[in-house]
Write a protein that holds these residues in place. Sequence first.
Motif, PDB file in Angstrom:
ATOM      1  N   GLY A 223      69.135 -70.962 -81.011  1.00 48.10           N
ATOM      2  CA  GLY A 223      68.883 -72.345 -81.392  1.00 48.10           C
ATOM      3  C   GLY A 223      67.432 -72.746 -81.160  1.00 48.10           C
ATOM      4  O   GLY A 223      66.831 -73.450 -81.983  1.00 48.10           O
ATOM      5  N   GLN A 224      66.851 -72.321 -80.024  1.00 46.64           N
ATOM      6  CA  GLN A 224      65.455 -72.636 -79.749  1.00 46.64           C
ATOM      7  C   GLN A 224      64.530 -71.967 -80.762  1.00 46.64           C
ATOM      8  O   GLN A 224      63.609 -72.594 -81.291  1.00 46.64           O
ATOM      9  CB  GLN A 224      65.087 -72.183 -78.336  1.00 46.64           C
ATOM     10  N   ALA A 225      64.775 -70.684 -81.015  1.00 44.38           N
ATOM     11  CA  ALA A 225      63.937 -69.964 -81.971  1.00 44.38           C
ATOM     12  C   ALA A 225      64.014 -70.599 -83.356  1.00 44.38           C
ATOM     13  O   ALA A 225      62.990 -70.753 -84.045  1.00 44.38           O
ATOM     14  CB  ALA A 225      64.353 -68.495 -82.028  1.00 44.38           C
ATOM     15  N   GLY A 226      65.221 -70.996 -83.756  1.00 35.36           N
ATOM     16  CA  GLY A 226      65.378 -71.648 -85.049  1.00 35.36           C
ATOM     17  C   GLY A 226      64.682 -72.990 -85.099  1.00 35.36           C
ATOM     18  O   GLY A 226      64.056 -73.342 -86.117  1.00 35.36           O
ATOM     19  N   GLY A 227      64.766 -73.744 -84.016  1.00 37.58           N
ATOM     20  CA  GLY A 227      64.107 -75.048 -83.964  1.00 37.58           C
ATOM     21  C   GLY A 227      62.597 -74.936 -84.012  1.00 37.58           C
ATOM     22  O   GLY A 227      61.917 -75.717 -84.693  1.00 37.58           O
ATOM     23  N   LEU A 228      62.047 -73.952 -83.300  1.00 41.97           N
ATOM     24  CA  LEU A 228      60.599 -73.745 -83.332  1.00 41.97           C
ATOM     25  C   LEU A 228      60.147 -73.319 -84.728  1.00 41.97           C
ATOM     26  O   LEU A 228      59.115 -73.784 -85.227  1.00 41.97           O
ATOM     27  CB  LEU A 228      60.195 -72.692 -82.294  1.00 41.97           C
TER      28      LEU A 228
ATOM     29  N   ILE B  29      61.786 -78.498 -77.469  1.00 37.81           N
ATOM     30  CA  ILE B  29      62.659 -77.367 -77.822  1.00 37.81           C
ATOM     31  C   ILE B  29      62.539 -76.244 -76.796  1.00 37.81           C
ATOM     32  O   ILE B  29      63.530 -75.631 -76.389  1.00 37.81           O
ATOM     33  CB  ILE B  29      62.309 -76.836 -79.228  1.00 37.81           C
ATOM     34  N   ALA B  30      61.296 -75.969 -76.371  1.00 37.17           N
ATOM     35  CA  ALA B  30      61.050 -74.864 -75.436  1.00 37.17           C
ATOM     36  C   ALA B  30      61.284 -75.251 -73.989  1.00 37.17           C
ATOM     37  O   ALA B  30      61.136 -74.410 -73.094  1.00 37.17           O
ATOM     38  CB  ALA B  30      59.623 -74.358 -75.614  1.00 37.17           C
TER      39      ALA B  30
END
Length: 296
Positions: free
Chosen positions: A243-248, A134-135
């Motif tokens: 999207g990345q923050a939500g996935g993490l 994700i990151a």
Amino acid sequence: MSDPARDGEFPTGGPPGASSSGVALGEMRLHNRARARERVALAQGVLWERYRLASAEEAFELLRTASQARNVKLNLLAEAVIATPGPATGAARWFPGRASLPAPALSGLGLPPGDADAPLRTVLGSVLARVTDIADTAMGNVQLVQGPWLRLEAHTGLDEEFTEYFAFVAQGTTACAEAATSRAPVTIHDVVTAGVFSDQARRVILDAGSRACHSIPVLSPTGHLLAVMSTHHRTALGEFTEGQAGGLGATAEAAGAWLSWYRRTHVLNALEHLHRQARPRVVAPRRSPEDRPGHE
């Protein structure tokens, strides 16, 4: 992470053969082994007293056999012995009436539903693979809360100097410790300019190829801190996309639900196994503190 150098754990200006941070890898390994043994020895003392065992070696054998029988790491089992209230005096079971809990889904961790009862190592590896994907980085680590420390349990892309230097971290002012304390994600955008590091810790991090890091606390469904997962980045880091923050965040939530279930099932099963093995043993007469194993 806290800074071991600031905590007085490692001296600066190590001997010949030291790493670039000034700390010899051999010295760090010995230090970390000693820390791990301290907690196991404490658990041995608890068992020696509770079951009136003949020796510290007998207590260690109980830990070892329960660890192997239930596939729970020895260090995790030792921490559970230390932290969990003991069984009632004379009780046949440590946790009478405990209900069996279904494993939570692991779809958010990239594992199929049939792997919900996978070993801890497998799940932590999947957590790490998910957050680094994700990151968009090849470097990361997962630390579990064990006693007073965050203990490094899984990592990828980080060199041995980094993993030994930060094997055990306590309260401090770096990313993972701040995330643990605040129960909120913490970003170090640039290790070079961040004021939270000692020179020694900064050098260890930079030599591992990490210029920035992001740490996310992993909480149980009831809000207890269970772990911290971190990503490391080769260049200075801006803000993650939504999207990345939500996935993490979703990964941390899924990991927290699974780790909470793991502690309430596998770890408690190991404690129950240990209790069953200990009860039939011959009870030795209670001795004075001077006779306690390890007393000098």
